[in-house]
Scaffold this motif. Sequence first.
Motif, PDB file in Angstrom:
ATOM      1  N   ARG A 249       0.834  -1.206   0.000  1.00  0.00           N
ATOM      2  CA  ARG A 249       0.000   0.000   0.000  1.00  0.00           C
ATOM      3  C   ARG A 249       0.871   1.261   0.000  1.00  0.00           C
TER       4      ARG A 249
ATOM      5  N   ASP B 241      -1.942  -0.487  -3.506  1.00  0.00           N
ATOM      6  CA  ASP B 241      -3.205  -0.983  -2.940  1.00  0.00           C
ATOM      7  C   ASP B 241      -4.251  -1.104  -4.044  1.00  0.00           C
TER       8      ASP B 241
ATOM      9  N   LYS C 238      -3.521  -9.311   1.998  1.00  0.00           N
ATOM     10  CA  LYS C 238      -4.556  -8.327   2.303  1.00  0.00           C
ATOM     11  C   LYS C 238      -5.890  -9.047   2.502  1.00  0.00           C
TER      12      LYS C 238
END
Length: 442
Positions: free
Chosen positions: A353, A358, A380
């Motif tokens: 990220r 992201d 994630k």
Amino acid sequence: MNMQQAYRACAFLVLVAAHPLAAAPPDGRLFDVLGYVATVRPDIQGGTVTGDVSIHLRLLSGKAETIELDRADLVIDEVRQQGRRLDFDLLPRRVRVHLPTPVARGESRELAISYHGAPRSGLRFVAERQQAYTIFSTSEWLVCVDAPDDKATFDLRLVLPAGLKAIGTGTLVSERPEPDGTIVHRFRQKRRASSYLFGFAAGRFIEVKAARGNTALRYLGDGFSPDELSRVFRDTPGMLDFFTRRAGVAYPLDTYTQALVANTAGQEAWGFSLLSDAYGHAVLDDPAAISLIAHELAHQWWGNLITCQDWTHFWLNEGFATFMAAAYDEERFGREVYLRDIDRARVRYEAVREAGGDRSLVFPDWNHPTANDRTIVYQKGAYVLHLLREQIGDDMFWAGIRRYTATHAGGSVTTDDFKRSMEESSGLNLGAFFDKWVYVRQ
Ligand SMILES: [Zn+2]
């Protein structure tokens, strides 16, 4: 699935329609393969394979004069329907078969295809170990439909030299010697499954048998003693109980087999998993290093029984298996170990990220995933499941998981299916959570 190959297995069966299509079914598929019956002859020393497959398929929509199937780099020798040879064209990684009469919606066809090739991936040959085993990309060794939502039965006759032990998708039905000295190992998989989960492994394995409830457990390896195999897999019965409880759905088969093979990142198939010799030794050195065993077993529910409808929803396979392995660590070793696992996932995700990588857990495509993309889907995905658990609490979270699993067992899912199950189960509106963490919408 810990793999590079899945992105290759994303070609859908494409139908060339003779007329404009009627409304397609909701999931967009035009064609459905009901079952495959195959004879596969790997040449372990030569690194080649020959095969014959009979494909039973049914049109879901419209009318078609040709169909296309995935074949990777396999050479197609002949295509027949009821004994009659059919014309075909070779397309990149596919074969287009010309049907003698158009097939209409609801009608079925049975195509018999003979082929051969030297798979570069999807089927690994380790000549010095006398091992051969499949790796996800099924169309590398079997003409088929790679799309994960086209679930089918599979009847496999695997022809091998005498002296090798084989495992395969489904149940071992028979082992019959042929006049030429080979052995035909026949496996039958009656429940429909995605073709990327079809497979086999062959080698000079020894086997340890165990059981949990009605489920037979088989542990195989070459170069390990029976005692070592028992130690590597000693947590499997407890894992089976744990995932059954969390899923609220029984393990779907009568047997679960785990084999240690020469080299793999770890992979799940329908009813079995393959792990590497090196990993087996790592577990012998550190009996707590069992996350990968748990990850692959978790896939039997989340991935195999409930499969992402296409690879854009791959996190429903991999984020789930990664999270469930952490949940098993919690069950087995306590909350601190679970939080350590989740924190490792979080750190890897946050590094992506911070580097600007992201993304939504739902990918617009999954054709050429980067390492960062895999971190999104695996780490994630697991972290977001943990956050959801924290937000709604254990009772609601696990009740939602059970509802999701029971509702979609045997089927294919999208991220909205998961969201709906969690909302229906909890009575909560999870739109804001999914927008922020799953879809990354403003
Ligand atoms: Zn996986």
